[in-house]
Write an enzyme that holds these catalytic residues in place. Structure first.
Site, PDB file in Angstrom:
ATOM      1  N   THR A  91      -5.307   7.927  -2.316  1.00 46.66           N
ATOM      2  CA  THR A  91      -5.769   9.774  -1.277  1.00 46.66           C
ATOM      3  C   THR A  91      -4.875  10.854  -2.166  1.00 46.66           C
ATOM      4  OG1 THR A  91      -5.396   8.566   0.689  1.00 46.66           O
ATOM      5  CG2 THR A  91      -5.233  10.981   1.111  1.00 46.66           C
TER       6      THR A  91
ATOM      7  N   THR B 173       0.914   7.813  -3.385  1.00 45.82           N
ATOM      8  CA  THR B 173       0.480   9.056  -3.750  1.00 45.82           C
ATOM      9  C   THR B 173       1.456  10.189  -3.129  1.00 45.82           C
ATOM     10  OG1 THR B 173      -1.824   8.783  -2.750  1.00 45.82           O
ATOM     11  CG2 THR B 173      -2.056   9.280  -4.816  1.00 45.82           C
TER      12      THR B 173
ATOM     13  N   ARG C   4       8.944   3.970   5.068  1.00 51.52           N
ATOM     14  CA  ARG C   4       8.486   5.165   4.330  1.00 51.52           C
ATOM     15  C   ARG C   4       8.394   6.537   4.504  1.00 51.52           C
ATOM     16  NH1 ARG C   4       3.976   2.959  -0.050  1.00 51.52           N
ATOM     17  NH2 ARG C   4       3.221   2.273   1.585  1.00 51.52           N
TER      18      ARG C   4
ATOM     19  N   ASP D  85      -0.403  -5.558 -10.388  1.00 52.11           N
ATOM     20  CA  ASP D  85       0.697  -4.807  -9.881  1.00 52.11           C
ATOM     21  C   ASP D  85       1.719  -4.826 -11.052  1.00 52.11           C
ATOM     22  OD1 ASP D  85       1.753  -3.588  -6.902  1.00 52.11           O
ATOM     23  OD2 ASP D  85       3.173  -3.378  -8.013  1.00 52.11           O
TER      24      ASP D  85
ATOM     25  N   VAL E 135      -2.921  -1.503   1.228  1.00 52.84           N
ATOM     26  CA  VAL E 135      -3.592  -0.957   0.981  1.00 52.84           C
ATOM     27  C   VAL E 135      -4.753  -1.768   0.068  1.00 52.84           C
ATOM     28  CG1 VAL E 135      -5.121   0.862  -0.019  1.00 52.84           C
ATOM     29  CG2 VAL E 135      -4.175   1.538   1.112  1.00 52.84           C
TER      30      VAL E 135
ATOM     31  N   CYS F 119       0.627   8.659   4.887  1.00 50.18           N
ATOM     32  CA  CYS F 119      -0.410   9.129   4.557  1.00 50.18           C
ATOM     33  C   CYS F 119      -0.312  10.708   5.275  1.00 50.18           C
ATOM     34  CB  CYS F 119      -1.285   8.399   5.080  1.00 50.18           C
ATOM     35  SG  CYS F 119      -1.116   6.928   4.238  1.00 50.18           S
TER      36      CYS F 119
HETATM   37  N1  NAD Z   1      -1.331   2.793   3.920  1.00 49.49           N
HETATM   38  C1  NAD Z   1      -1.641   2.970   4.230  1.00 49.49           C
HETATM   39  O1  NAD Z   1      -1.778   3.229   5.720  1.00 49.49           O
HETATM   40  C2  NAD Z   1      -3.123   3.636   3.846  1.00 49.49           C
HETATM   41  C3  NAD Z   1      -4.241   4.341   4.273  1.00 49.49           C
HETATM   42  C4  NAD Z   1      -5.735   4.697   3.766  1.00 49.49           C
HETATM   43  C5  NAD Z   1      -5.142   5.458   2.390  1.00 49.49           C
HETATM   44  N2  NAD Z   1      -3.769   4.537   2.000  1.00 49.49           N
HETATM   45  C6  NAD Z   1      -4.011   5.907   0.731  1.00 49.49           C
HETATM   46  O2  NAD Z   1      -3.796   4.490  -0.246  1.00 49.49           O
HETATM   47  C7  NAD Z   1      -2.673   4.150  -1.165  1.00 49.49           C
HETATM   48  C8  NAD Z   1      -1.605   3.318  -2.113  1.00 49.49           C
HETATM   49  O3  NAD Z   1      -1.632   3.190  -0.933  1.00 49.49           O
HETATM   50  P1  NAD Z   1       0.090   1.664  -0.312  1.00 49.49           P
HETATM   51  O4  NAD Z   1       0.111   2.493   1.310  1.00 49.49           O
HETATM   52  O5  NAD Z   1      -1.126   0.539  -0.206  1.00 49.49           O
HETATM   53  O6  NAD Z   1       0.631   1.996  -0.988  1.00 49.49           O
HETATM   54  P2  NAD Z   1       2.013   0.464  -1.934  1.00 49.49           P
HETATM   55  O7  NAD Z   1       2.784   1.771  -2.209  1.00 49.49           O
HETATM   56  O8  NAD Z   1       2.848  -0.207  -0.062  1.00 49.49           O
HETATM   57  O9  NAD Z   1       1.498   0.283  -2.327  1.00 49.49           O
HETATM   58  C9  NAD Z   1       1.046   0.496  -3.776  1.00 49.49           C
HETATM   59  C10 NAD Z   1       1.250  -0.254  -5.409  1.00 49.49           C
HETATM   60  O10 NAD Z   1       0.654  -0.303  -5.966  1.00 49.49           O
HETATM   61  C11 NAD Z   1       1.676  -0.591  -6.931  1.00 49.49           C
HETATM   62  N3  NAD Z   1       1.950   0.474  -8.623  1.00 49.49           N
HETATM   63  C12 NAD Z   1       2.837   1.801  -8.297  1.00 49.49           C
HETATM   64  N4  NAD Z   1       2.365   2.366  -9.392  1.00 49.49           N
HETATM   65  C13 NAD Z   1       1.783   1.380 -10.170  1.00 49.49           C
HETATM   66  C14 NAD Z   1       0.983   1.532 -12.080  1.00 49.49           C
HETATM   67  N5  NAD Z   1       1.279   2.320 -12.300  1.00 49.49           N
HETATM   68  N6  NAD Z   1       0.187   0.128 -11.971  1.00 49.49           N
HETATM   69  C15 NAD Z   1       0.143  -0.705 -10.352  1.00 49.49           C
HETATM   70  N7  NAD Z   1       0.772  -1.033  -9.734  1.00 49.49           N
HETATM   71  C16 NAD Z   1       1.369   0.446  -9.460  1.00 49.49           C
HETATM   72  C17 NAD Z   1       3.191  -0.501  -6.588  1.00 49.49           C
HETATM   73  O11 NAD Z   1       4.244  -1.626  -6.880  1.00 49.49           O
HETATM   74  C18 NAD Z   1       3.057  -1.188  -5.157  1.00 49.49           C
HETATM   75  O12 NAD Z   1       2.621  -2.075  -4.832  1.00 49.49           O
HETATM   76  C19 NAD Z   1      -1.856   5.732  -1.124  1.00 49.49           C
HETATM   77  O13 NAD Z   1      -2.908   7.178  -1.941  1.00 49.49           O
HETATM   78  C20 NAD Z   1      -2.370   6.370  -0.425  1.00 49.49           C
HETATM   79  O14 NAD Z   1      -2.178   7.492   0.132  1.00 49.49           O
HETATM   80  C21 NAD Z   1      -2.679   4.228   2.565  1.00 49.49           C
END
Ligand code: NAD
Length: 461
Positions: free
Chosen positions: A125, A90, A336, A40, A22, A265
């Site tokens: 989310t 999350t 995942r 990150d 995201v 998700c």
């Molecule tokens: N992937 C999807 O399809 C999608 C779609 C809509 C919403 N979301 C929501 O968006 C959010 C992120 O999802 P994602 O798929 O990008 O996750 P992801 O795991 O791909 O990316 C999250 C990133 O955050 C970093 N991170 C973790 N803790 C951290 C911190 N304390 N400080 C800084 N960086 C940190 C991780 O290293 C990782 O690179 C979640 O809540 C998810 O539910 C995801």
């Protein structure tokens, strides 16, 4: 001049906290218009981005190379920005309750580096209330600043669909919310810089949080209904896909299909909502029933594979099964919470040796999380069953005759007997068609009739 105008004039910067599926596309999109710091905690990821590699495949290596995002794992760099977007994971814990550790930890990091006059927008989310009841107190404690006076907060849920080139950040209406009208106005204008189709202003942060979590819960429940239908029709010997095609001709029939619901998700977000509901004294019935059905589908697919193998006179213990596709969805490297792993685990419990083919999956994650190392397609020989689990584009070129070559040349004894009988007759045909090839086509990639006519023992959800 407000914060939006300053950002536009590059007098202030935007920061992205969490650069995954995201956060990274958002950072890249904003960087085309304004100055962006991409932070990150994962240094390895930051180094990959810096060297022009996109492990998520969301924007591609070329775009990363050309992007002006200032990638960093140095939290103090966040002090340079005044508009912060938090997009950290999350997940849920073992007991399926929300694991807010990343959101809390990102809030602490940001709080330590928060400048006066900032706006913090959460994209992760969550259930309604997390931004204001959990994140704001942490931001205030760490920064010593007062929310509403020294800094403001907003929420804008992410709707992107990894692997989907049509529904992208630019082309999906973005829900935005702010703690007050001024914040909402700035948050809306900032996102309008990159979201071509515009934004929807939700009336409060809680409404925006709730909207996101129900979008995914709705999808989960609808797929659970399809999975339940598939279980029922399987018992009745009716093809679910054919039923859905017939019913789908009605104008208001919702088009969903059965499948394995994994990822972090759809298979996770409903638990955020039911957790909060339980805290308020309401025990969800519909949402959790759907979750239960979807969570059990991996085992169901494995059980049906075993039944078909037994029908084909296969000795289960020590048999070999190939699974095509292990990611949680097609054309996306994310493994995942993939439910294909449930299929594998269940089969292995019966002594089946499973080989996985997946040219798309993130190999490192696959090994780290599941100790699975994918095989090359050329290694798929002498199988007792083949499962097509995820319809990656890469698999589209595979024809039924290619699949046929993947099976064991050891023909089950009863078939040998039949062949001997045929051989004894004058009508002996050299090319006796074998009929012990079990093909489990979870998402219906192949044509059922063609597969059956070609002698496969065919099954789909
Ligand atoms: N992937 C999807 O399809 C999608 C779609 C809509 C919403 N979301 C929501 O968006 C959010 C992120 O999802 P994602 O798929 O990008 O996750 P992801 O795991 O791909 O990316 C999250 C990133 O955050 C970093 N991170 C973790 N803790 C951290 C911190 N304390 N400080 C800084 N960086 C940190 C991780 O290293 C990782 O690179 C979640 O809540 C998810 O539910 C995801």
């Amino acid at each position: 001049m407000d914060l939006y105008q300053k950002i536009k004039k590059r007098e202030e910067k935007i920061s992205l906290i969490g650069l995954g599926y995201v956060g990274m596309p958002i950072a890249v999109a904003f960087a085309k218009k304004v100055d962006v710091i991409g932070f990150d905690v994962n240094k390895v990821k930051i180094d990959l981005y810096k060297s022009g590699i996109d492990p998520t495949k969301e924007v591609g290596d070329e775009v990363i190379k050309e992007s002006s995002v200032d990638f960093t794992s140095d939290e103090e760099r966040l002090r340079e920005a005044r508009f912060h977007i938090v997009a950290v994971p999350t997940p849920v814990k073992e007991d399926r309750s929300p694991d807010l550790t990343p959101v809390e930890s990102a809030s602490r990091t940001l709080g330590r580096n928060l400048s006066k006059g900032s706006i913090v927008v959460f994209e992760s989310t969550v259930y309604p209330g997390v931004t204001e009841e959990i994140c704001v107190p942490i931001l205030e404690k760490e920064s010593g600043l007062k929310c509403g006076v020294d800094f403001k907060v907003g929420y804008s849920p992410e709707r992107i669909n990894p692997g989907d080139q049509e529904h992208r950040l630019e082309t999906i209406i973005k829900v935005v919310a702010g703690m007050d009208n001024d914040t909402l106005d700035i948050v809306a204008k900032v996102y309008e810089l990159v979201v071509e189709v515009g934004v929807y202003k939700a009336e409060s942060i809680k409404v925006a949080e709730a909207a996101k979590v129900i979008e995914n819960s709705q999808r989960d429940i609808n797929i659970a209904f399809m999975n339940e239908l598939s279980i029922i029709f399987n018992k009745m010997g009716i093809d679910t896909k054919a039923v859905l095609e017939a019913a789908g001709t009605k104008w208001n029939f919702l088009k969903f299909s059965p499948g394995l619901v994994g990822g972090h998700c759809i298979g996770v977000d409903p638990y955020y909502l039911t957790y909060k509901a339980e805290q308020m004294g309401y025990y969800s019935q519909v949402i959790l029933s759907g979750r239960k059905i979807n969570d059990d589908m991996g085992k169901y697919v494995a059980e049906n594979t075993l039944k078909k193998m037994i029908k084909a006179n296969k000795q289960i213990n020590g048999s070999k099964v190939a699974i095509f596709g292990v990611t949680f969805k097609e054309n996306c490297p994310d493994v995942r919470n993939t439910k294909v792993v449930d299929v594998i685990k269940e089969l292995e419990e019966y002594g089946v040796q499973v080989k996985v083919v997946d040219p798309v999956a993130d190999k490192e994650d696959l090994w780290r999380e599941f100790r699975i190392y994918p095989s090359e397609i050329e290694e798929i020989k002498e199988m007792d069953a083949v499962i097509f689990a995820v319809p990656h584009v890469e698999f589209k070129a595979i024809q039924l005759e290619d699949v046929k070559r993947m099976y064991s040349t050891r023909i089950a004894t009863t078939h040998l007997e039949v062949m001997k009988e045929i051989a004894a007759t004058s009508e002996f045909q050299k090319d006796v068609q074998r009929n012990d090839c079990v093909l489990m086509d979870i998402k219906g990639m192949f044509d059922r009739k063609e597969a059956e006519n070609a002698g496969f023992i065919y099954w789909r959800l």
